[in-house]
Design an enzyme around this catalytic site. Structure first.
Site, PDB file in Angstrom:
ATOM      1  CG  HIS A 179      -5.168 -14.734 -19.398  1.00  0.00           C
ATOM      2  ND1 HIS A 179      -5.369 -14.664 -18.012  1.00  0.00           N
ATOM      3  CD2 HIS A 179      -6.545 -14.241 -19.691  1.00  0.00           C
ATOM      4  CE1 HIS A 179      -6.397 -14.720 -17.414  1.00  0.00           C
ATOM      5  NE2 HIS A 179      -7.222 -14.337 -18.588  1.00  0.00           N
ATOM      6  CB  CYS A 273      -0.860 -12.803 -13.345  1.00  0.00           C
ATOM      7  SG  CYS A 273      -0.758 -14.002 -14.723  1.00  0.00           S
TER       8      CYS A 273
HETATM    9  C1  LIG Z   1      -2.283 -12.302 -16.948  1.00  0.00           C
HETATM   10  N1  LIG Z   1      -3.185 -12.781 -16.113  1.00  0.00           N
HETATM   11  C2  LIG Z   1      -3.534 -12.141 -14.846  1.00  0.00           C
HETATM   12  C3  LIG Z   1      -3.059 -14.116 -15.968  1.00  0.00           C
HETATM   13  N2  LIG Z   1      -2.779 -14.775 -16.678  1.00  0.00           N
HETATM   14  N3  LIG Z   1      -3.935 -14.214 -14.690  1.00  0.00           N
HETATM   15  C4  LIG Z   1      -3.811 -15.300 -13.750  1.00  0.00           C
HETATM   16  C5  LIG Z   1      -5.386 -15.759 -13.609  1.00  0.00           C
HETATM   17  C6  LIG Z   1      -5.394 -17.167 -12.898  1.00  0.00           C
HETATM   18  C7  LIG Z   1      -6.702 -17.480 -12.612  1.00  0.00           C
HETATM   19  N4  LIG Z   1      -6.524 -18.562 -11.566  1.00  0.00           N
HETATM   20  C8  LIG Z   1      -7.520 -17.673 -13.730  1.00  0.00           C
HETATM   21  O1  LIG Z   1      -7.409 -18.711 -14.212  1.00  0.00           O
HETATM   22  O2  LIG Z   1      -8.259 -17.060 -14.042  1.00  0.00           O
END
Ligand SMILES: CN(C)C(=N)NCCC[C@H](N)C(=O)O
Length: 287
Positions: A179, A273
């Site tokens: 991300h 996150c």
């Molecule tokens: C920026 N944000 C919100 C993140 N990077 N999110 C973490 C998400 C973790 C989740 N297990 C997934 O892999 O979607």
């Protein structure tokens, strides 16, 4: 003749502005699937520790003058704690997320219903795959958009049209930084920090041109999820392990506030996150 005094460059004085955030307590946090390289269902998760760390995150944000709204978590949706993925809110317009992985797809309607109960000018569910502030970072007069792992260029177009703001597309190339907000942090409308190797050469060139004074993080800071931090213009809520980044933030006049959410790292997320910002629309500051 006396020697000239050494030139001292003073860091600018940074100003915090109060923010409104959305968080979701990790009451149902667990790691039962692996959808990013940080997740390992075989590694035990201490949920009580995750909740205790989250409680400190929330209290820290509030102690710095920010407002925290909370979305109730749902049993069976362990990643809801990563509320930054719930959508994008700028200036009373909200777009709720559409998740890439089936494991998270049911979160979209939950977050959408929560947004529907808020005092928003307009709410729309994303038509394209869009994991909210995970891949979209509001930076004053533009939105920076990550592409490559979770969302596509068509999602960037949809966001640009809806919010009437240009989206600068930045290709992510390292699966550990899937991300945008794992590799880049907006500190204020003109200052960002990022880890260059997470981006394609073309994206690096764009970032260098837009932000010639950016803080460049190294791999150690990036794997500590240091870039997954949150700035209010002055305070930067950041992983305590990102020591190099913390020193650079200090030199630049920011005030790092270390917050440890290491138990949630097992799900692949850090401080940012866990936090969606409900941005006000400003053209010159990332408020
Ligand atoms: C920026 N944000 C919100 C993140 N990077 N999110 C973490 C998400 C973790 C989740 N297990 C997934 O892999 O979607």
């Amino acid at each position: 003749m006396t020697a000239a005094a050494p030139l001292r460059v003073h860091a600018p004085v940074r100003t915090a502005t109060p923010r409104r955030y959305v968080l979701c307590r990790p009451d149902h946090f667990e790691v039962t699937y692996a959808i990013n390289p940080w997740m390992d269902p075989a590694e035990p998760v201490d949920r009580a520790r995750a909740v205790a760390q989250w409680d400190i995150l929330r209290a820290t944000l509030e102690a710095h003058g920010h407002t925290v709204d909370t979305v109730p978590g749902e049993p069976g949706l362990p990643d809801m704690v990563f509320a930054a993925n719930s959508g994008i809110v700028i200036g009373g317009l909200a777009m709720s997320a559409r998740f890439h992985h089936p494991e998270r797809s049911a979160e979209g309607p939950h977050f959408h219903r929560w947004f529907a109960g808020r005092d928003l000018r307009e709410l729309r569910g994303a038509a394209e795959i869009n994991e909210g502030e995970g891949d979209f970072a509001y930076a004053g007069e533009r939105i920076l958009g990550g592409v490559g792992f979770r969302c596509s260029l068509s999602a960037h177009d949809e966001v640009a049209r809806y919010f009437d703001l240009p989206v600068v597309s930045l290709e992510l190339i390292d699966p550990r930084f899937y991300h945008l907000d794992t590799a880049l942090m907006v500190l204020d409308a003109t200052t960002v920090a990022y880890y260059p190797a997470a981006f394609s050469p073309a994206a690096r060139a764009v970032l260098a041109e837009l932000y010639p004074d950016a803080i460049l993080a190294d791999e150690a800071d990036a794997v500590s999820f240091g870039l997954n931090g949150l700035s209010d213009g002055r305070h930067v809520f950041v992983d305590p392990g990102a020591t190099g980044l913390i020193a650079q933030l200090r030199e630049r006049g920011f005030e790092p506030v270390p917050v440890d959410v290491s138990e949630l790292r097992k799900g692949g997320g850090g401080v940012k996150c866990c936090v969606l910002e409900q941005h006000t629309r400003r053209d010159t500051t990332a408020g």
